[in-house]
Design an enzyme around this catalytic site. Structure first.
Site, PDB file in Angstrom:
ATOM      1  N   LYS A  24       0.820  -1.206   0.000  1.00  0.00           N
ATOM      2  CA  LYS A  24       0.000   0.000   0.000  1.00  0.00           C
ATOM      3  C   LYS A  24       0.862   1.268   0.000  1.00  0.00           C
ATOM      4  CE  LYS A  24      -4.402  -1.720   1.351  1.00  0.00           C
ATOM      5  NZ  LYS A  24      -4.133  -3.146   1.571  1.00  0.00           N
TER       6      LYS A  24
HETATM    7  C1  LIG Z   1      -4.739  -4.138   0.920  1.00  0.00           C
HETATM    8  C2  LIG Z   1      -3.998  -5.414   0.810  1.00  0.00           C
HETATM    9  C3  LIG Z   1      -4.298  -6.365  -0.184  1.00  0.00           C
HETATM   10  C4  LIG Z   1      -5.441  -6.208  -1.154  1.00  0.00           C
HETATM   11  O1  LIG Z   1      -5.257  -5.258  -2.129  1.00  0.00           O
HETATM   12  P1  LIG Z   1      -6.508  -4.725  -2.990  1.00  0.00           P
HETATM   13  O2  LIG Z   1      -5.949  -3.754  -3.923  1.00  0.00           O
HETATM   14  O3  LIG Z   1      -7.472  -4.127  -1.999  1.00  0.00           O
HETATM   15  O4  LIG Z   1      -7.112  -5.918  -3.646  1.00  0.00           O
HETATM   16  C5  LIG Z   1      -3.505  -7.495  -0.261  1.00  0.00           C
HETATM   17  N1  LIG Z   1      -2.489  -7.716   0.612  1.00  0.00           N
HETATM   18  C6  LIG Z   1      -2.186  -6.827   1.584  1.00  0.00           C
HETATM   19  C7  LIG Z   1      -1.076  -7.134   2.522  1.00  0.00           C
HETATM   20  C8  LIG Z   1      -2.919  -5.650   1.729  1.00  0.00           C
HETATM   21  O5  LIG Z   1      -2.620  -4.790   2.704  1.00  0.00           O
END
Ligand SMILES: *Cc1c(COP(=O)(O)O)cnc(C)c1O
Length: 431
Positions: free
Chosen positions: A109
């Site tokens: 993120k």
């Molecule tokens: C937010 C997150 C996801 C999912 O990502 P999306 O774009 O919402 O599908 C997967 N793995 C981790 C560790 C995350 O923090």
């Protein structure tokens, strides 16, 4: 010039600036580019000589809106935000892992949040009043957003999280940032936090006295930087056809992969891997999308029953369901399968996955079982140390904590405890 339309009304259009500052369309729809930017195929060949940051600049350029930002400003934003590595490690002859957890908060993120923060900074610089960013979080988003906006002038970040419902590491990452970031510990659930934020956005009195925006995952500025690393992975693997497997929650990362493919990246198929929160894999089988209440699992960042990027995916294919099926292979796994995969890959390759990476790894294995001779890369979206409680007992050894996480854990928590009460929250915002 690139503009963005609302998924609710295709003739409602906004600029990149409006899209980034508002997050969603004025009518509540999601924003989509009116045409997908295209990458010159000749450039793709040269990417193997470029760094992740340089490739990111080339991709970002295709999304550029010259009327609201110059290329040199955009380049600075990319250089400041995509300033860490994304190593690709080959595990077997046909499986590689793309590690997206080397940013400041150790989850992928950081890519979206840091790019969005710098772009918001750019667009906000001509405003007089401070911009208040409200975020409700159930874990990783909050810390990535907090770090991303840290010390950006004229921006205040307010993070709401449910008391007692996030992990110790996540709470420390949220509550130790300080400066222009405030953590509010709400006596309620994640949904309560989200409701408080939504009420604030609808409150005319608040809107009059404060400039408010959200920084949640539907902002297109979070999707754009997620297209960068797919090009990077391809430039290093140089295998075609190639398949990417993604652990999916709100499907923002998957949407970015679909954009990358449409921009010209030769991805053969995208694997949408998830846990028992399987509304999307079910949709791929039946053509009917039925949101479900979310169920808790070990891969908790993807415990989402109603993925908020679904409309974007539908829009990308103009509603042609068979084409969605052709582009995406969907599959879901139980916690038991996930923990087993973590153990097995550790035993066979000495590679330690977090539960989200493990879900993606399983997705890739399943795809390759049906389609042999396909090169695949799966995404490792979080550092396994963030899921220490789950992972350590599985492999029977202590995980090395990254230095940055050790530092965060040693800091004092600083949060303001508030009841789940809108008037109290509003009072705080106005104070
Ligand atoms: C937010 C997150 C996801 C999912 O990502 P999306 O774009 O919402 O599908 C997967 N793995 C981790 C560790 C995350 O923090």
């Amino acid at each position: 010039m690139l503009s963005f339309y609302s998924t609710n009304n295709h003739s409602l259009k906004v600029t990149l600036k409006e899209a980034v500052l508002c997050g969603q369309a004025p009518d509540g729809g999601l924003l989509m580019p009116d045409k997908t930017p295209q990458l010159d195929p000749a450039l793709l060949k040269d990417f193997s000589n470029l760094s992740l940051t340089e490739i990111s600049c080339e991709i970002a350029k295709t999304w550029l809106d010259h009327e609201t930002i110059s290329f040199s400003d955009l380049k600075k934003i990319v250089e400041k935000s995509i300033s860490f590595d994304a190593p690709i490690i080959r595990l077997t002859g046909d499986i590689a892992v793309l590690e997206l957890f080397h940013g400041p908060t150790l989850s992928f993120k950081d890519f979206g949040a840091r790019f969005m923060a710098r772009l918001i900074e750019h667009y906000n610089s001509s405003e007089e009043k401070d911009l208040h960013i409200l975020v409700a979080t159930s874990g990783d988003t909050g810390s990535a957003v907090a770090q991303a906006f840290l010390d950006i002038p004229a921006i205040q970040v307010i993070i709401l999280y449910p008391k007692g419902k996030i992990s110790t590491i996540q709470e420390k990452q949220l509550t130790t940032v300080g400066h222009n970031v405030t953590a509010l510990e709400i006596e309620g659930t994640f949904d309560d936090c989200q409701d408080l934020v939504k009420k604030a956005f609808r409150d005319p009195e608040l809107r009059k006295s404060k400039r408010l925006t959200s920084a949640n995952s539907i902002n297109i500025a979070r999707i754009i930087p997620q297209t960068f690393y797919y090009f990077y992975a391809f430039s290093r693997l140089k295998e075609s056809p190639f398949v990417v497997s993604i652990p999916c929650g709100n499907y923002g990362n998957l949407t970015a992969a679909l954009f990358a493919k449409k921009m010209g990246l030769p991805i053969e198929r995208i694997v949408a891997a998830t846990n028992i929160n399987d509304a999307f894999p079910k949709y791929l089988k039946t053509g009917v999308f039925i949101p479900q209440p979310s169920q808790p699992t070990l891969s908790n960042a993807i415990d989402i029953g109603n993925p908020n990027n679904f409309k974007r995916i539908e829009n990308l294919f103009g509603g042609a369901f068979q084409e969605v099926q052709r582009a995406i292979y969907g599959i879901s796994f139980t916690d038991q399968q996930t923990t087993q995969a973590i153990q097995e890959l550790y035993r066979s390759n000495h590679y330690l996955m977090d539960p989200h990476g493990a879900v993606a790894y399983l997705g890739l294995l399943s795809y390759q079982k049906n389609c042999r001779n396909t090169q695949g890369v799966f995404l490792e979206t979080a550092h396994p140390a963030k899921f220490q409680d789950v992972v350590e007992p599985l492999v029977g050894k202590k995980i090395n904590m990254p230095q940055s996480l050790k530092k965060t854990l040693a800091k004092e928590k600083c949060a303001l405890l508030l009841p789940n009460n809108y008037e109290k929250f509003k009072e705080y915002l106005l104070s």
